[in-house]
Motif scaffolding. Structure first.
Motif, PDB file in Angstrom:
ATOM      1  N   ARG A 182       0.865  -1.180   0.000  1.00 43.20           N
ATOM      2  CA  ARG A 182       0.000   0.000   0.000  1.00 43.20           C
ATOM      3  C   ARG A 182       0.899   1.227   0.000  1.00 43.20           C
ATOM      4  O   ARG A 182       1.798   1.343   0.829  1.00 43.20           O
ATOM      5  CB  ARG A 182      -0.918   0.004   1.222  1.00 43.20           C
ATOM      6  CG  ARG A 182      -1.786  -1.235   1.303  1.00 43.20           C
ATOM      7  CD  ARG A 182      -2.955  -1.093   2.237  1.00 43.20           C
ATOM      8  NE  ARG A 182      -2.610  -0.554   3.554  1.00 43.20           N
ATOM      9  CZ  ARG A 182      -3.470  -0.537   4.588  1.00 43.20           C
ATOM     10  NH1 ARG A 182      -4.680  -1.016   4.429  1.00 43.20           N
ATOM     11  NH2 ARG A 182      -3.108  -0.036   5.744  1.00 43.20           N
ATOM     12  N   MET A 183       0.644   2.140  -0.945  1.00 44.59           N
ATOM     13  CA  MET A 183       1.516   3.298  -1.120  1.00 44.59           C
ATOM     14  C   MET A 183       0.764   4.589  -0.804  1.00 44.59           C
ATOM     15  O   MET A 183      -0.422   4.733  -1.101  1.00 44.59           O
ATOM     16  CB  MET A 183       2.036   3.359  -2.554  1.00 44.59           C
ATOM     17  CG  MET A 183       2.583   2.050  -3.105  1.00 44.59           C
ATOM     18  SD  MET A 183       4.147   1.583  -2.387  1.00 44.59           S
ATOM     19  CE  MET A 183       5.246   2.690  -3.256  1.00 44.59           C
ATOM     20  N   LYS A 184       1.503   5.529  -0.210  1.00 46.84           N
ATOM     21  CA  LYS A 184       1.011   6.888  -0.017  1.00 46.84           C
ATOM     22  C   LYS A 184       2.059   7.857  -0.561  1.00 46.84           C
ATOM     23  O   LYS A 184       3.246   7.698  -0.298  1.00 46.84           O
ATOM     24  CB  LYS A 184       0.762   7.175   1.473  1.00 46.84           C
ATOM     25  CG  LYS A 184      -0.351   6.336   2.092  1.00 46.84           C
ATOM     26  CD  LYS A 184      -0.503   6.668   3.561  1.00 46.84           C
ATOM     27  CE  LYS A 184      -1.560   5.794   4.221  1.00 46.84           C
ATOM     28  NZ  LYS A 184      -1.672   6.071   5.675  1.00 46.84           N
ATOM     29  N   TYR A 185       1.591   8.855  -1.322  1.00 46.41           N
ATOM     30  CA  TYR A 185       2.514   9.798  -1.953  1.00 46.41           C
ATOM     31  C   TYR A 185       2.187  11.222  -1.500  1.00 46.41           C
ATOM     32  O   TYR A 185       1.018  11.600  -1.376  1.00 46.41           O
ATOM     33  CB  TYR A 185       2.405   9.741  -3.486  1.00 46.41           C
ATOM     34  CG  TYR A 185       2.582   8.369  -4.075  1.00 46.41           C
ATOM     35  CD1 TYR A 185       3.856   7.843  -4.304  1.00 46.41           C
ATOM     36  CD2 TYR A 185       1.490   7.589  -4.438  1.00 46.41           C
ATOM     37  CE1 TYR A 185       4.027   6.589  -4.859  1.00 46.41           C
ATOM     38  CE2 TYR A 185       1.649   6.328  -4.997  1.00 46.41           C
ATOM     39  CZ  TYR A 185       2.919   5.845  -5.201  1.00 46.41           C
ATOM     40  OH  TYR A 185       3.081   4.594  -5.758  1.00 46.41           O
ATOM     41  N   ARG A 186       3.245  12.004  -1.293  1.00 46.08           N
ATOM     42  CA  ARG A 186       3.067  13.427  -0.984  1.00 46.08           C
ATOM     43  C   ARG A 186       4.157  14.231  -1.685  1.00 46.08           C
ATOM     44  O   ARG A 186       5.335  13.864  -1.629  1.00 46.08           O
ATOM     45  CB  ARG A 186       3.123  13.658   0.523  1.00 46.08           C
ATOM     46  CG  ARG A 186       2.805  15.093   0.944  1.00 46.08           C
ATOM     47  CD  ARG A 186       2.682  15.187   2.453  1.00 46.08           C
ATOM     48  NE  ARG A 186       3.979  15.055   3.090  1.00 46.08           N
ATOM     49  CZ  ARG A 186       4.807  16.088   3.337  1.00 46.08           C
ATOM     50  NH1 ARG A 186       4.444  17.315   2.983  1.00 46.08           N
ATOM     51  NH2 ARG A 186       5.957  15.900   3.915  1.00 46.08           N
ATOM     52  N   VAL A 187       3.770  15.304  -2.356  1.00 41.34           N
ATOM     53  CA  VAL A 187       4.735  16.139  -3.074  1.00 41.34           C
ATOM     54  C   VAL A 187       5.483  17.005  -2.067  1.00 41.34           C
ATOM     55  O   VAL A 187       4.865  17.768  -1.307  1.00 41.34           O
ATOM     56  CB  VAL A 187       4.025  17.031  -4.119  1.00 41.34           C
ATOM     57  CG1 VAL A 187       5.036  17.922  -4.828  1.00 41.34           C
ATOM     58  CG2 VAL A 187       3.277  16.180  -5.127  1.00 41.34           C
ATOM     59  N   THR A 188       6.805  16.881  -2.038  1.00 44.14           N
ATOM     60  CA  THR A 188       7.625  17.687  -1.117  1.00 44.14           C
ATOM     61  C   THR A 188       8.392  18.790  -1.844  1.00 44.14           C
ATOM     62  O   THR A 188       8.898  19.699  -1.198  1.00 44.14           O
ATOM     63  CB  THR A 188       8.630  16.791  -0.354  1.00 44.14           C
ATOM     64  OG1 THR A 188       9.388  16.027  -1.310  1.00 44.14           O
ATOM     65  CG2 THR A 188       7.896  15.837   0.578  1.00 44.14           C
ATOM     66  N   ARG A 189       8.512  18.706  -3.165  1.00 47.75           N
ATOM     67  CA  ARG A 189       9.123  19.792  -3.930  1.00 47.75           C
ATOM     68  C   ARG A 189       8.470  19.864  -5.304  1.00 47.75           C
ATOM     69  O   ARG A 189       8.408  18.877  -6.023  1.00 47.75           O
ATOM     70  CB  ARG A 189      10.630  19.590  -4.084  1.00 47.75           C
ATOM     71  CG  ARG A 189      11.314  20.816  -4.699  1.00 47.75           C
ATOM     72  CD  ARG A 189      12.833  20.696  -4.779  1.00 47.75           C
ATOM     73  NE  ARG A 189      13.276  19.874  -5.892  1.00 47.75           N
ATOM     74  CZ  ARG A 189      13.940  18.744  -5.776  1.00 47.75           C
ATOM     75  NH1 ARG A 189      14.209  18.281  -4.572  1.00 47.75           N
ATOM     76  NH2 ARG A 189      14.305  18.058  -6.835  1.00 47.75           N
ATOM     77  N   LEU A 190       7.982  21.043  -5.637  1.00 48.75           N
ATOM     78  CA  LEU A 190       7.305  21.217  -6.918  1.00 48.75           C
ATOM     79  C   LEU A 190       8.308  21.582  -8.004  1.00 48.75           C
ATOM     80  O   LEU A 190       9.225  22.373  -7.768  1.00 48.75           O
ATOM     81  CB  LEU A 190       6.254  22.326  -6.809  1.00 48.75           C
ATOM     82  CG  LEU A 190       5.005  22.007  -5.995  1.00 48.75           C
ATOM     83  CD1 LEU A 190       4.188  23.271  -5.787  1.00 48.75           C
ATOM     84  CD2 LEU A 190       4.160  20.945  -6.690  1.00 48.75           C
TER      85      LEU A 190
END
Length: 569
Positions: free
Chosen positions: A449-457
Motif C-alpha cells: 500500500r503506497m502513499k505519496y506526498r509532493v515535497t518539492r514542486l
C-alpha cells in the motif's frame, strides 16, 4: 621461396630493365585486387532502410582521427579515408589543412561573382535529411547541389559532385559541414552574400538577444511558396507512424528554458551525444524565422533516436508518447549532466520530489493467521484499531520527472437510452493520489500500500493520465474525460505542500502550456497536441503537418493523455 606469380612478374619486370624498387611497386600494382562494386541502395525501397544507425559526426571524427594517426605514423600524404579519390581536392576544410600541416594543399581561388548564381533553385533545397552522398552513401565531404538539391560526395576530379556537374550542367555546390560554396567543374569558391540565406537554413543561428525576444514576436514568416507560418508553430512531417515523436517535440518546444538552452549550441558543445546535437538542430529549425518552407522533417533526429534507443523507438512502429517522453528526458539528462553535479537543464525544468510511504504486509503476522496458531490475535488484527500492526512501514524520498494519475474505471453497463455513458472526473479528484493520505494499492514487484506526498514542486510539471491497461488478451482504453483548468491550477487547495523557506513565496499556481490527446482505438489511434503561443496567448492544435488556431475551451474537450503545466512566476 617465391611464388609462380612473383617469378612471372620478376621475369616481366627484368625484361623491361627496371630497378628493384620499381619492380616491387609493379608487383603491388599487378597483384592488388580490383575494388568491389559499390552497391547503391534504392531510396524508394522502404523508409526503414533509409535510416541506418550511423551517426555522421561520430563517424567523421573517428575516421579523421584515424587518418591523422596514420599520416603521422607513416609520413605518407594519404589520409586513410575510404573514398580517397573523392577527397583529393577538398582543401576547403581549414581544419583539415591544419591537421595535415599544409600537405596536399593548393590555393583555392575565391570569386565574388559567378555566372551560374542565377541557376540556384531554393525551392528544391531541403536540409532536413541525413547528410549522405546519394551515390556512394558516404557521409564524408558531402556537398549539396544548389540547382537540383541532391547530395554528392567530394569535389575532386574523380568525385561524384564533379561528375554530376559535367553530366547535368549543375555548377553551384555547398559543403554541408563548412558551409562554403563552390563552382564546379571550375573549382573556385564563391563569396557572395546572396547565399547567406541558404547557410542560415542549413544551420540556423540565434543570438542571445534574438532568443530573449522569441516569446514577444508576433510576426508571421513567409515561405518560398508564398505560404505563411509562425516560427515555433511549424508542422512536423509524419514519416511513418511517428506522430508520437511529433507531439512530444511540440510539447517540449513550449518549455522556455529548455528551448532557450538548445537554441544556443555553445551551451552543449562539450557534449558528444549525437542525440543532444540532433535535438538542438531540430529546435533551431522549428524556431527559425527564415525557413524556405513552413514545415520541418525530423529525419536526422529520428535517426539519432533509433540509434540511442537501440530501435526501441523507430520509424514505422507506433509507440507511446509518455514512454518516449520519459526515455527522451532521462537520456538527454544522462548525456548533458556534468561529472561534478548530477544536474542538467532537464532536471532544472522538470524534476520534483515525492515522499513515498510504503506499507508492506507483515509476513509473520500473516503466517500466524494462516496457521491459526493464535486465533484471538488474528481476530484483533481484523479490527481497525490493530490493523496497522499487520504492515511494515517504509518512508523514502523519490525524485520524479512525471506524475502518473489513475482514472476511475468506466461504467460497465449502458444507460436507459442504450448508450454508453462517458464519465467525467475533475483533475483535482485524481490529484488526491498525492495528498499523503490516499492509499494506492500496488501488486508489483510485490503487494503493498503506497502513499505519496509532493515535497518539492518542479518549474514544469508533466502529468500523465493512465488511459491504457493491458491484460492477458488485449489493451483497453479508458474513455473518461478529465476536467481541468487551462489557467491558474492552484495545487495548494487540493494537496498539502511543503512550507516555503524564509523570504520565499510558495509558488503553487500553474498554467497549462501543452496538452497531448489520443483519438481512436488503443494501438491504432492518432496523437495530436494543443499548445499555447505565449506572444499572443493563443492556442493551436497541431497534428503532424496540420497546424490551426483553436479556442481555449476546446482544449479540455478531448481525451487528454499527457499535459505540461508551467509554474507561475
Amino acid at each position: 621461396m617465391t611464388s609462380k606469380r612473383e617469378r612471372e612478374v620478376d621475369h616481366r619486370v627484368n625484361d623491361q630493365g627496371l630497378d628493384n624498387e620499381s619492380k616491387r611497386q609493379k608487383l603491388d600494382e599487378d597483384s592488388s585486387p580490383s575494388p568491389p562494386p559499390v552497391s547503391i541502395a534504392n531510396p524508394l525501397s522502404g523508409l526503414a532502410n533509409n535510416y541506418a544507425d550511423i551517426d555522421e559526426e561520430e563517424e567523421y571524427v573517428r575516421r579523421e582521427r584515424d587518418s591523422v594517426n596514420d599520416s603521422r605514423n607513416d609520413g605518407s600524404q594519404h589520409n586513410g579515408h575510404r573514398y580517397r579519390e573523392a577527397d583529393d581536392s577538398d582543401e576547403e576544410d581549414d581544419s583539415h589543412e591544419q591537421l595535415f600541416s599544409g600537405r596536399n594543399s593548393r590555393h583555392v581561388e575565391v570569386r565574388k561573382d559567378c555566372p551560374y548564381l542565377d541557376t540556384v533553385n531554393r525551392q528544391v533545397l531541403d536540409f532536413d535529411f541525413e547528410k549522405f552522398c546519394s551515390v556512394s552513401l558516404s557521409n564524408l565531404n558531402v556537398y549539396a547541389c544548389l540547382v537540383c538539391g541532391k547530395y554528392y560526395q567530394g569535389r575532386g576530379k574523380k568525385s561524384h559532385a564533379y561528375t554530376h556537374s559535367l553530366e547535368a550542367g549543375h555548377h553551384v555546390y555547398i559543403n554541408l559541414r563548412t558551409e562554403k560554396v563552390y563552382c564546379l567543374p571550375d573549382g573556385y569558391e564563391i563569396n557572395d552574400p546572396s547565399l547567406d540565406d541558404i547557410r542560415h537554413v542549413l544551420n540556423p543561428r540565434f543570438t542571445g538577444k534574438e532568443v530573449e525576444q522569441l516569446d514577444k514576436n508576433k510576426q508571421w514568416s513567409r515561405a518560398l511558396d508564398g505560404s505563411s507560418y509562425l516560427p515555433g508553430m511549424v508542422g512536423l512531417n509524419n514519416i511513418k507512424e511517428t506522430d508520437f515523436v511529433n507531439v512530444t517535440i511540440q510539447s517540449l518546444m513550449r518549455v522556455t528554458p529548455l528551448r532557450n538552452f538548445f537554441l544556443i549550441p555553445e551551451n552543449y558543445q562539450h557534449c558528444k551525444s549525437p542525440l543532444v546535437h540532433r535535438f538542438g538542430e531540430l529546435t533551431r529549425k522549428i524556431w527559425h524565422a527564415r525557413n524556405f518552407k513552413g514545415q520541418v522533417s525530423p529525419h536526422e533526429f529520428l535517426q539519432a533516436v533509433m540509434k540511442a534507443s537501440k530501435k526501441r523507438f523507430r520509424i514505422g512502429a507506433q509507440s507511446d508518447p509518455v514512454e518516449f517522453m520519459s526515455w527522451l528526458l532521462n537520456t538527454l539528462h544522462a548525456d548533458l549532466k556534468t561529472s561534478k553535479k548530477n544536474t542538467s537543464i532537464i532536471y532544472e525544468c522538470f524534476q520534483g520530489e515525492l515522499e513515498v510511504v510504503k506499507e508492506i504486509p507483515n509476513k509473520g503476522t500473516i503466517d500466524k493467521k494462516e496457521n491459526n496458531e493464535d486465533q484471538n490475535n488474528a481476530e484483533k488484527l481484523l479490527d481497525g484499531v490493530n490493523e496497522r500492526y499487520a504492515f511494515v512501514k517504509e518512508t523514502s524520498k523519490m525524485p520524479f520527472l512525471m506524475l502518473g494519475l489513475d482514472l476511475p474505471p468506466p461504467p460497465l453497463f449502458k444507460d436507459v437510452m442504450e448508450k454508453n455513458i462517458i464519465p467525467q472526473v475533475p483533475l483535482f479528484n485524481i490529484l488526491k493520489k498525492f495528498d499523503g493520505e490516499t492509499i494506492t494499492e500496488v501488486v508489483r514487484p510485490h503487494i503493498a500500500r503506497m502513499k505519496y506526498r509532493v515535497t518539492r514542486l518542479p518549474k514544469y510539471m508533466i502529468l500523465h493520465m493512465r488511459r491504457f491497461t493491458k491484460n492477458n488478451f488485449f489493451v483497453e482504453k479508458n474513455p473518461t474525460l478529465v476536467n481541468f483548468p487551462v489557467k491558474n491550477l492552484e495545487l495548494k487547495d487540493y494537496i498539502p505542500l511543503p512550507t516555503p523557506k524564509e523570504n520565499e513565496k510558495l509558488r503553487s499556481k500553474y498554467d497549462l502550456i501543452a496538452n497531448v490527446v489520443h483519438d481512436g482505438k488503443p494501438g491504432e489511434g492518432l496523437y495530436r497536441v494543443f499548445v499555447q503561443r505565449k506572444s499572443e496567448e493563443l492556442w493551436y492544435e497541431m497534428q503532424d503537418l496540420h497546424v490551426s488556431e483553436t479556442l481555449p475551451h476546446l482544449v479540455a474537450l478531448s481525451e487528454t493523455y499527457m499535459q505540461i503545466y508551467e509554474q507561475q512566476g
